[in-house]
Scaffold this active site. Structure first.
Site, PDB file in Angstrom:
ATOM      1  N   ASP A   1       0.873  -1.161   0.000  1.00 49.77           N
ATOM      2  CA  ASP A   1       0.000   0.000   0.000  1.00 49.77           C
ATOM      3  C   ASP A   1       0.918   1.221   0.000  1.00 49.77           C
ATOM      4  O   ASP A   1       2.121   1.104   0.254  1.00 49.77           O
ATOM      5  CB  ASP A   1      -0.885  -0.043   1.248  1.00 49.77           C
ATOM      6  CG  ASP A   1      -1.746   1.188   1.390  1.00 49.77           C
ATOM      7  OD1 ASP A   1      -2.413   1.569   0.411  1.00 49.77           O
ATOM      8  OD2 ASP A   1      -1.750   1.784   2.479  1.00 49.77           O
TER       9      ASP A   1
ATOM     10  N   ASP B   1      -0.048   5.145   1.074  1.00 48.73           N
ATOM     11  CA  ASP B   1      -0.217   6.051   2.212  1.00 48.73           C
ATOM     12  C   ASP B   1      -0.276   5.267   3.518  1.00 48.73           C
ATOM     13  O   ASP B   1      -1.113   4.373   3.677  1.00 48.73           O
ATOM     14  CB  ASP B   1      -1.514   6.853   2.051  1.00 48.73           C
ATOM     15  CG  ASP B   1      -1.502   7.719   0.807  1.00 48.73           C
ATOM     16  OD1 ASP B   1      -1.017   8.853   0.889  1.00 48.73           O
ATOM     17  OD2 ASP B   1      -1.976   7.244  -0.249  1.00 48.73           O
TER      18      ASP B   1
ATOM     19  N   ASP C   1      -1.549  -1.104   5.843  1.00 49.27           N
ATOM     20  CA  ASP C   1      -1.821  -0.553   7.179  1.00 49.27           C
ATOM     21  C   ASP C   1      -3.297  -0.506   7.505  1.00 49.27           C
ATOM     22  O   ASP C   1      -3.679   0.059   8.531  1.00 49.27           O
ATOM     23  CB  ASP C   1      -1.235   0.866   7.299  1.00 49.27           C
ATOM     24  CG  ASP C   1      -2.000   1.875   6.464  1.00 49.27           C
ATOM     25  OD1 ASP C   1      -2.348   1.552   5.304  1.00 49.27           O
ATOM     26  OD2 ASP C   1      -2.255   2.988   6.959  1.00 49.27           O
TER      27      ASP C   1
END
Length: 224
Positions: free
Chosen positions: A16, A18, A175
């Site tokens: 991922d 961000d 995250d």
């Protein structure tokens, strides 16, 4: 130390963006606050914006508006356009790779592993950010939230990332619950980072593994 693609359990490590590869919270918060200021709203602290990140700019703006008085009946699209324009012009003012990331990428590349990105950020924004940070050329594929017309938690972005990276056994590092769900739906294992934009304890994400620093990634993936 073992080297060579044949010795490493994974061919592709997908990230991922961000909150996983790059801490973008400062620049995203500034963009949200720019949009809020256009309608006289008070700015939000970065700690409030962090959990809003992950499902794209529209969702982030909606959450920012809800937190400051509600979504107006009009002007949402205009505000979104202003947020995006401001963000694109200030995309890497504060954003930086997480500690240990560059060394982890170096180590993975030494094993012949292909690194790639599957993000809900618009693809051109992802490429611009990664380019300004010197990371774009290190990615075998960059799949954005608008690349396929479907975003995580759907599996398609992860599957496309794997295909565009040449195929093979893959793992997803993220995250958020969206990363874990997309990985699971795509049939690949997931690693959650404890340092991202968490909206719940990392243990509650349901990932196959957890890391608290990128120093832990290579030993985890390499196995015993």
């Amino acid at each position: 130390m073992r080297t060579g693609m044949s010795d490493f359990p994974f061919r592709i490590v997908g990230f991922d963006l961000d909150g996983t590869l790059v801490d973008t919270a400062g620049d995203l918060t500034a963009a949200v606050n720019h949009a809020l200021a256009r309608i006289g709203r008070a700015p939000l602290a970065e700690t409030m914006v962090r959990p809003m990140i992950g499902l794209g700019a529209r969702h982030m703006l909606e959450q920012g508006l809800i937190a400051t008085g509600g979504v107006p009946d009009e002007d949402f699209d205009r505000l979104l356009g202003e947020l995006l324009a401001y963000y694109e012009a200030h995309i890497a003012v504060e954003s930086r790779p997480y500690p240990g990331l560059i060394a982890a990428l170096d180590a993975l590349e030494a094993y012949g592993v292909r690194c790639a990105v599957a993000t809900n950020k618009a693809e051109h924004m992802a490429r611009k950010l990664l380019g300004e940070l010197g990371l774009a050329d290190r990615m075998a594929a960059i799949v954005g939230g608008d690349t396929l017309g479907v975003r995580k938690p759907a599996p398609e972005p992860v599957l496309a990332m794997i295909e565009r990276s040449g195929g093979g056994r893959a793992v997803v590092v993220g995250d958020s619950i969206y990363d874990v769900m997309a990985a699971r739906a795509a049939g690949v294992p997931s690693v959650a980072v404890r340092f991202g934009f968490l909206d719940r304890p990392a243990e509650a994400l349901g990932a196959d593994h957890l890391i608290g620093h990128y120093d832990e990634l290579l030993p985890l993936l390499a196995g015993p």
